[in-house]
Design a protein around this motif. Structure first.
Motif, PDB file in Angstrom:
ATOM      1  N   GLY A 217       4.111   8.037   3.857  1.00  0.00           N
ATOM      2  CA  GLY A 217       4.292   9.749   3.850  1.00  0.00           C
ATOM      3  C   GLY A 217       2.968  10.300   3.768  1.00  0.00           C
ATOM      4  O   GLY A 217       2.929  11.629   3.790  1.00  0.00           O
ATOM      5  N   GLY A 218       2.018   9.607   3.166  1.00  0.00           N
ATOM      6  CA  GLY A 218       0.671  10.263   3.040  1.00  0.00           C
ATOM      7  C   GLY A 218       0.571  10.856   1.670  1.00  0.00           C
ATOM      8  O   GLY A 218      -0.386  11.722   1.394  1.00  0.00           O
ATOM      9  N   HIS A 219       1.519  10.496   0.757  1.00  0.00           N
ATOM     10  CA  HIS A 219       1.420  11.098  -0.673  1.00  0.00           C
ATOM     11  C   HIS A 219       0.409  10.337  -1.756  1.00  0.00           C
ATOM     12  O   HIS A 219      -0.122  11.106  -2.608  1.00  0.00           O
ATOM     13  N   ILE A 220       0.114   9.349  -1.431  1.00  0.00           N
ATOM     14  CA  ILE A 220      -0.923   8.395  -2.067  1.00  0.00           C
ATOM     15  C   ILE A 220      -1.862   7.889  -1.268  1.00  0.00           C
ATOM     16  O   ILE A 220      -1.380   7.577  -0.026  1.00  0.00           O
ATOM     17  N   ASP A 221      -3.161   7.568  -1.701  1.00  0.00           N
ATOM     18  CA  ASP A 221      -4.061   6.719  -0.834  1.00  0.00           C
ATOM     19  C   ASP A 221      -3.917   5.295  -0.597  1.00  0.00           C
ATOM     20  O   ASP A 221      -4.591   4.811   0.226  1.00  0.00           O
ATOM     21  N   ALA A 222      -3.516   4.824  -1.814  1.00  0.00           N
ATOM     22  CA  ALA A 222      -3.391   3.220  -1.849  1.00  0.00           C
ATOM     23  C   ALA A 222      -2.166   2.873  -2.858  1.00  0.00           C
ATOM     24  O   ALA A 222      -1.610   3.512  -3.490  1.00  0.00           O
ATOM     25  N   VAL A 223      -1.819   1.749  -2.609  1.00  0.00           N
ATOM     26  CA  VAL A 223      -0.691   1.045  -3.317  1.00  0.00           C
ATOM     27  C   VAL A 223      -0.991  -0.306  -3.874  1.00  0.00           C
ATOM     28  O   VAL A 223      -1.671  -1.137  -3.188  1.00  0.00           O
ATOM     29  N   MET A 224      -0.627  -0.588  -5.285  1.00  0.00           N
ATOM     30  CA  MET A 224      -0.782  -2.145  -5.690  1.00  0.00           C
ATOM     31  C   MET A 224       0.623  -2.352  -5.448  1.00  0.00           C
ATOM     32  O   MET A 224       1.481  -2.035  -6.438  1.00  0.00           O
ATOM     33  N   ALA A 225       0.900  -3.716  -5.017  1.00  0.00           N
ATOM     34  CA  ALA A 225       2.263  -4.330  -4.951  1.00  0.00           C
ATOM     35  C   ALA A 225       1.936  -5.858  -4.754  1.00  0.00           C
ATOM     36  O   ALA A 225       0.937  -6.415  -4.478  1.00  0.00           O
ATOM     37  N   ALA A 226       2.934  -6.518  -4.537  1.00  0.00           N
ATOM     38  CA  ALA A 226       2.972  -7.837  -4.341  1.00  0.00           C
ATOM     39  C   ALA A 226       2.784  -7.957  -2.671  1.00  0.00           C
ATOM     40  O   ALA A 226       3.326  -7.279  -1.963  1.00  0.00           O
ATOM     41  N   VAL A 227       2.161  -9.053  -2.305  1.00  0.00           N
ATOM     42  CA  VAL A 227       2.030  -9.415  -0.769  1.00  0.00           C
ATOM     43  C   VAL A 227       3.370  -9.035  -0.090  1.00  0.00           C
ATOM     44  O   VAL A 227       3.405  -8.430   0.983  1.00  0.00           O
ATOM     45  N   PRO A 228       4.381  -9.882  -0.378  1.00  0.00           N
ATOM     46  CA  PRO A 228       5.685  -9.643   0.380  1.00  0.00           C
ATOM     47  C   PRO A 228       6.310  -8.376   0.428  1.00  0.00           C
ATOM     48  O   PRO A 228       6.905  -8.016   1.253  1.00  0.00           O
ATOM     49  N   GLU A 229       5.795  -7.606  -0.630  1.00  0.00           N
ATOM     50  CA  GLU A 229       6.434  -6.104  -0.689  1.00  0.00           C
ATOM     51  C   GLU A 229       5.707  -5.234   0.396  1.00  0.00           C
ATOM     52  O   GLU A 229       6.448  -4.423   0.920  1.00  0.00           O
ATOM     53  N   VAL A 230       4.630  -5.577   0.918  1.00  0.00           N
ATOM     54  CA  VAL A 230       3.892  -4.803   2.240  1.00  0.00           C
ATOM     55  C   VAL A 230       3.855  -5.727   3.425  1.00  0.00           C
ATOM     56  O   VAL A 230       3.397  -5.415   4.262  1.00  0.00           O
ATOM     57  N   GLN A 231       4.194  -6.755   3.284  1.00  0.00           N
ATOM     58  CA  GLN A 231       4.194  -7.729   4.328  1.00  0.00           C
ATOM     59  C   GLN A 231       4.618  -7.240   5.925  1.00  0.00           C
ATOM     60  O   GLN A 231       3.899  -7.092   6.724  1.00  0.00           O
ATOM     61  N   ALA A 232       5.888  -6.516   5.777  1.00  0.00           N
ATOM     62  CA  ALA A 232       6.554  -6.276   6.861  1.00  0.00           C
ATOM     63  C   ALA A 232       5.664  -5.000   7.651  1.00  0.00           C
ATOM     64  O   ALA A 232       5.238  -4.937   9.032  1.00  0.00           O
TER      65      ALA A 232
END
Length: 273
Positions: A217-232
């Motif tokens: 949604g453009g509310h933050i510039d970056a995210v730190m997460a696990a690879v599978p959480e952003v994989q799709a």
């Protein structure tokens, strides 16, 4: 994990992440599901051969959409088929997992309440704001391990990890989101800021699912997460994966550099079970 007294500790190891996209990593994930469900059932049945006689609840500390919720639901599905009774996931979000862990701790030690145990279970006792310890639970099995990953929207000006690092060192204002304060991903953000000699604007969320939604949604510039959480999202082109905080390349995205490739000695990894 289960309330202390509901079963004995049983260890199981698996691959490097949940929900992996390659055939080999997906097979490893499914095999780990079988290991966890078998371990949980064996531990509870040893103390009560008649178990289970009714539905079993799995308490999850994070919001839907992240790796913890995904792993818990895969495991619950496996237990449902193995036990022949409904196994239901219940999300109890708050206080970095303390709300969920407290619910498991105070449940009857009869095997009908099982908790998903993330790496934060090892952190909470040191914060001293809640009476919790890993000794309060029987740890049934470790399910997965997953390194931290830094991701940005596809439209981000940061095309590479090196560009992101250079901008951060140059004083760019970067808002980074993750699961809540002092989660393993927040600790990864703090460690990155420390190595770069600067602080990021931190935006906490109930889990990685809401954090990635805010990223889109453009509310933050970056995210730190696990690879599978952003994989799709990466495969769909909505998100760009800049770097991995692992010892080596991700088996899912082998072309994505590690932070050590750009001179940052960072290795952050979550585990759960």
């Amino acid at each position: 994990m289960a309330t202390h007294g509901a079963g004995s500790s049983i260890g199981a190891r698996s691959g490097t992440g949940a929900g992996a996209g390659t055939g080999a990593t997906r097979r490893a994930f499914l095999q780990s599901c079988v290991a966890v469900t078998t371990a949980a059932a064996a531990a509870c049945r040893r103390d009560d051969p008649a178990w289970p006689g009714r539905e079993v609840r799995v308490i999850v500390h994070a919001a839907p959409g992240g790796i913890s919720d995904t792993v818990a639901r895969f495991t619950a599905r496996g237990l449902n088929g193995l036990l022949g009774v409904p196994v239901l996931c219940e999300n109890r979000v708050g206080a970095m997992g303390a709300v969920a862990f407290s619910a498991v701790k105070h449940a009857a030690a009869d095997g009908y309440v099982i908790g998903y145990a993330p790496v934060e279970l090892a952190v909470i006792p040191h914060l001293r704001y809640v009476d919790l310890s890993a000794d309060d639970f029987d740890l049934l099995a470790r399910h997965h391990r997953a390194p931290a990953a830094l991701a940005v929207p596809a439209a981000s000006p940061y095309r590479t990890l090196q560009e992101f690092v250079t901008a951060a060192r140059g004083g760019a204002r970067i808002a980074m989101g993750s699961a809540g304060p002092l989660s393993v991903w927040h600790l990864g953000i703090l460690a990155l800021g420390r190595q770069l000699g600067r602080s990021f604007v931190f935006a906490p969320f109930p889990g990685s699912g809401p954090a990635t939604t805010a990223l889109l949604g453009g509310h933050i510039d970056a995210v730190m997460a696990a690879v599978p959480e952003v994989q799709a999202l990466v495969r769909g082109g909505a998100v760009r994966l800049l770097g991995i905080m692992g010892d080596g390349p991700s088996p899912i995205f082998p072309d994505v550099p590690t932070f050590r490739d750009v001179g940052l000695d960072l290795h952050f990894e979550a585990w759960g079970g």
